[in-house]
Design a protein around this motif. Structure first.
Motif, short mmCIF file in Angstrom:
data_model
loop_
_atom_site.label_atom_id
_atom_site.label_comp_id
_atom_site.label_asym_id
_atom_site.label_seq_id
_atom_site.Cartn_x
_atom_site.Cartn_y
_atom_site.Cartn_z
N LEU A 119 0.81 -1.21 0.00
CA LEU A 119 0.00 0.00 0.00
C LEU A 119 0.85 1.27 0.00
CD1 LEU A 119 -2.75 1.50 0.35
CD2 LEU A 119 -2.47 1.17 2.82
N ASP A 120 0.51 2.17 -0.93
CA ASP A 120 1.01 3.55 -0.91
C ASP A 120 -0.15 4.48 -0.62
OD1 ASP A 120 3.78 3.30 -1.49
OD2 ASP A 120 3.32 2.92 -3.60
N VAL A 121 0.06 5.44 0.26
CA VAL A 121 -0.95 6.46 0.59
C VAL A 121 -0.29 7.82 0.46
CG1 VAL A 121 -2.55 7.34 2.31
CG2 VAL A 121 -2.10 4.89 2.21
N ASP A 122 -0.91 8.72 -0.31
CA ASP A 122 -0.32 10.05 -0.48
C ASP A 122 -1.41 11.07 -0.75
OD1 ASP A 122 1.48 12.28 -1.53
OD2 ASP A 122 2.93 10.68 -1.21
N THR A 123 -1.26 12.24 -0.17
CA THR A 123 -2.25 13.31 -0.34
C THR A 123 -1.86 14.32 -1.40
OG1 THR A 123 -1.21 14.67 1.38
CG2 THR A 123 -2.90 13.11 2.10
N ARG A 124 -0.65 14.22 -1.92
CA ARG A 124 -0.16 15.20 -2.89
C ARG A 124 -0.71 14.91 -4.29
NH1 ARG A 124 6.05 14.23 -1.89
NH2 ARG A 124 5.18 12.10 -1.84
N GLY A 125 -0.69 15.94 -5.14
CA GLY A 125 -1.17 15.77 -6.51
C GLY A 125 -0.29 14.87 -7.34
N LEU A 151 7.34 3.25 -7.61
CA LEU A 151 7.56 2.24 -8.63
C LEU A 151 8.19 0.98 -8.05
CD1 LEU A 151 8.77 4.50 -11.57
CD2 LEU A 151 6.71 3.09 -11.55
N SER A 152 9.08 1.15 -7.09
CA SER A 152 9.71 -0.03 -6.48
C SER A 152 8.67 -0.85 -5.71
CB SER A 152 10.85 0.38 -5.55
OG SER A 152 10.38 0.89 -4.31
N HIS A 153 7.69 -0.19 -5.12
CA HIS A 153 6.63 -0.91 -4.39
C HIS A 153 5.75 -1.69 -5.37
CE1 HIS A 153 6.94 2.62 -1.28
NE2 HIS A 153 8.02 1.84 -1.29
N TYR A 154 5.40 -1.04 -6.48
CA TYR A 154 4.60 -1.71 -7.51
C TYR A 154 5.36 -2.92 -8.05
CZ TYR A 154 2.24 -2.57 -11.94
OH TYR A 154 1.59 -3.17 -12.99
N LEU A 155 6.64 -2.73 -8.33
CA LEU A 155 7.47 -3.81 -8.85
C LEU A 155 7.51 -4.97 -7.87
CD1 LEU A 155 9.49 -4.86 -10.99
CD2 LEU A 155 11.29 -3.66 -9.70
N MET A 197 2.17 -1.09 4.50
CA MET A 197 2.16 0.33 4.13
C MET A 197 3.59 0.85 4.16
SD MET A 197 2.05 3.73 4.34
CE MET A 197 2.95 3.71 5.88
N LEU A 198 3.99 1.52 3.07
CA LEU A 198 5.34 2.07 3.00
C LEU A 198 5.30 3.53 2.62
CD1 LEU A 198 5.59 -0.95 1.10
CD2 LEU A 198 7.85 -0.55 2.04
N ASP A 199 6.11 4.35 3.29
CA ASP A 199 6.38 5.68 2.78
C ASP A 199 7.14 5.53 1.46
OD1 ASP A 199 5.19 6.73 5.01
OD2 ASP A 199 7.05 7.48 5.92
N TYR A 200 7.08 6.58 0.62
CA TYR A 200 7.74 6.45 -0.68
C TYR A 200 9.23 6.20 -0.56
CZ TYR A 200 9.91 11.13 -0.71
OH TYR A 200 10.68 12.23 -0.45
N ASP A 201 9.84 6.66 0.55
CA ASP A 201 11.29 6.50 0.69
C ASP A 201 11.67 5.23 1.45
OD1 ASP A 201 10.26 7.42 3.09
OD2 ASP A 201 11.86 8.88 3.46
N ALA A 202 10.71 4.32 1.62
CA ALA A 202 10.99 2.99 2.18
C ALA A 202 10.95 1.99 1.04
CB ALA A 202 9.99 2.63 3.26
N MET A 203 11.98 1.14 0.92
CA MET A 203 12.10 0.27 -0.25
C MET A 203 12.68 -1.09 0.16
SD MET A 203 13.75 3.22 -2.76
CE MET A 203 13.44 2.41 -4.33
#
Length: 391
Positions: A119-125, A151-155, A197-203
Motif C-alpha cells: 500500500l502507498d498512501v499520499d495526499t499530494r497531486g 515504482l519499487s513498491h509496484y514492482l 504500508m510504506l512511505d515512498y522513501d521505504a524500499m
C-alpha cells in the motif's frame, strides 16, 4: 505526447521497466535465439487458507503466467531469482547471512498471493514533471524521488503476485497529512489478510525476498497485529517515556478484529477520548508516529502494553528494517527494508540497482551464452589472411 492522457495510469507508472520488458519479450519470442529461450514457469499463487471475515472481497490468483500483461512479464523475469518462502538462509547485500527458524516453527510455507496488499498512501497531486500522475511519462533523467519509491513498491508486488494499491487520499482538516496512512491502512485491512504500508522513501533492497520469508524470519505469527521498525537510538527519537520510537514509514499489519480496534484508537488518538495529551501530535512532529510511540502502544485493547504483551506489537530491529547503508553509524543500515530518511534523493539510485541486479545476468546470458552469437576461435592460429585450424 497528446495521446498520453489516454494511457492507463498503471502502465504509465512502470514506464521505466520498458527495457526489461523488451528483453523479456525477446526471450519468449526467440529474438535472442531458440537456444536461449527460457522456459517460463507456470506461476500460480494459491491461498494458504480460506479467507476470513475481513477479506471476503479479496481475489486470489489462479491464473497461469501467460505473457498477456506486463505483470506476467515481470513475474517471469524475476521467477528464477525469487527466494522460496521456506529457504533456510538468505545473505543480505552487505554479506550478513540470515537464518529462518526450524521448519516446524515456520508460519508460512507458501505464498499468500493477492491476500497481501502493498500500500502507498499520499495526499499530494504528484502531477508534475517526473511524477507518477503527471501529464507526461517520466524519464529516468527527471524521475521524482517519490516516483522511484512508488515504482519499487509496484514492482515488488508484481514480482510476488501481491495486490498493489495506491490511495490518493484526502487531507484531514485539523491535522498533518501523515495521519492518512493510519485510516487507510485500517480500511484496506478489511479486504486483505496483510497490508504493508510504506512511505515512498521505504524500499525493499532485495525484491526477490518474499514478504512471507520476512514474516517467518521475524516470527510474525497471527497474534501479531502490527510490526514496525525501531528508530535510531538518538535523543530526538525518544518517546515521552524515554523509550525509542517505532517508525511508521514501514508498517506490517494483519487483519483481525483486534487490529481494527488498535487502528481505530490510533486514528482517534488526537481527539483525546482515550489518550490525554495526544492532541499535540496533530501537527507536531512526529505526528502519527509520536502518537503511536508515546500513547497507543502503552495502552491498547483495554489496558494492554507493548511491555507486558509484546506478542501483539512487534518491534523490528533498526539494522534490518530501517535506515540505509550510509547511516550505519546509527545502527540502522536497512539490510532487509531500507528507509531513506537520511537522503531521500537516493531512492532513484536504489530503484536502478534493484532493476539492474535482476536484468544484468539475464542480459549477459542472452548476449554471450549461445554459439549462435559467440564464435570462439581461441584454438585457432592466425597467419596472414588465414585462420588456421590447429586441431
Amino acid at each position: 505526447m497528446s495521446a498520453l492522457p489516454s494511457i492507463p495510469q498503471s502502465w504509465r507508472r512502470i514506464v521505466l521497466l520498458l527495457p526489461v520488458i523488451v528483453v523479456a519479450l525477446g526471450f519468449t519470442t526467440g529474438f535472442f535465439g531458440s537456444s536461449l529461450k527460457p522456459k517460463l514457469p507456470k506461476v500460480v499463487f494459491e491461498p494458504e487458507s480460506p479467507p476470513g471475515p475481513f477479506h471476503r472481497e479479496c481475489k486470489t490468483a489462479n491464473e497461469s503466467s501467460r505473457l498477456d500483461e506486463l505483470s506476467d512479464v515481470i513475474r517471469a523475469l524475476w521467477a528464477p531469482l525469487v527466494l522460496p518462502v521456506t529457504e533456510p538462509t538468505f545473505t543480505t547485500l552487505d554479506g550478513d547471512k540470515k537464518h529462518l527458524p526450524p521448519t516446524e516453527q515456520l508460519i508460512h510455507t507458501k505464498s499468500l498471493g493477492k491476500r497481501i496488499c502493498i500500500l502507498d498512501v499520499d495526499t499530494r497531486g504528484l502531477s508534475g514533471d517526473g511524477d507518477v500522475f503527471g501529464s507526461h511519462l517520466p524519464t529516468w533523467g527527471n524521475l521524482a524521488f517519490s516516483s522511484a519509491g512508488f515504482l519499487s513498491h509496484y514492482l515488488y508486488a508484481q514480482i510476488h503476485g501481491y495486490t498493489y494499491k495506491f490511495v490518493r487520499a484526502p487531507t484531514y482538516h485539523d491535522r498533518a497529512p501523515h495521519w492518512t496512512k493510519v485510516i487507510f491502512t485500517q480500511e484496506l485491512l478489511k479486504r486483505y489478510d496483510i497490508v504493508v504500508m510504506l512511505d515512498y522513501d521505504a524500499m525493499f533492497p532485495s525484491p526477490e525476498l518474499p514478504l512471507e520469508w520476512l514474516l517467518n524470519y521475524w516470527k510474525i505469527d497471527r497474534e501479531v497485529m502490527v510490526a514496525m521498525a525501531e528508530d535510531p537510538d538518538v535523543d530526538v527519537n525518544l518517546d515521552l517515556r524515554g523509550k525509542i520510537n517505532v517508525n511508521t514509514g514501514f508498517i506490517i499489519a494483519q487483519s483481525s478484529e483486534n487490529t481494527q480496534r488498535l487502528f481505530k484508537d490510533w486514528a482517534e488518538c488526537p481527539d483525546e477520548t482515550r489518550y490525554k495529551g495526544c492532541a499535540r501530535w496533530k501537527r507536531e512532529a512526529f505526528h502519527e508516529q509520536a502518537a503511536f510511540s508515546s500513547h497507543v502502544r502503552y495502552d491498547f485493547l483495554d489496558g494492554l502494553s507493548v511491555e507486558t504483551h509484546p506478542q501483539y506489537i512487534r518491534v523490528l530491529p533498526c539494522a534490518e528494517a530501517n535506515g540505509i547503508p550510509e547511516k550505519r553509524h546509527l545502527g540502522c543500515m536497512g539490510q532487509l527494508v531500507r528507509h531513506y530518511w537520511g537522503d531521500k534523493t537516493l531512492t532513484n539510485r536504489e530503484l536502478s540497482q534493484i532493476v539492474m541486479r535482476a536484468f544484468t545476468p539475464l542480459l549477459t546470458s542472452a548476449a554471450y551464452s549461445s554459439q549462435e552469437v559467440v564464435e570462439d576461435y581461441r584454438t585457432h592460429a592466425l597467419e596472414g589472411d588465414k585462420i588456421l585450424d590447429q586441431s
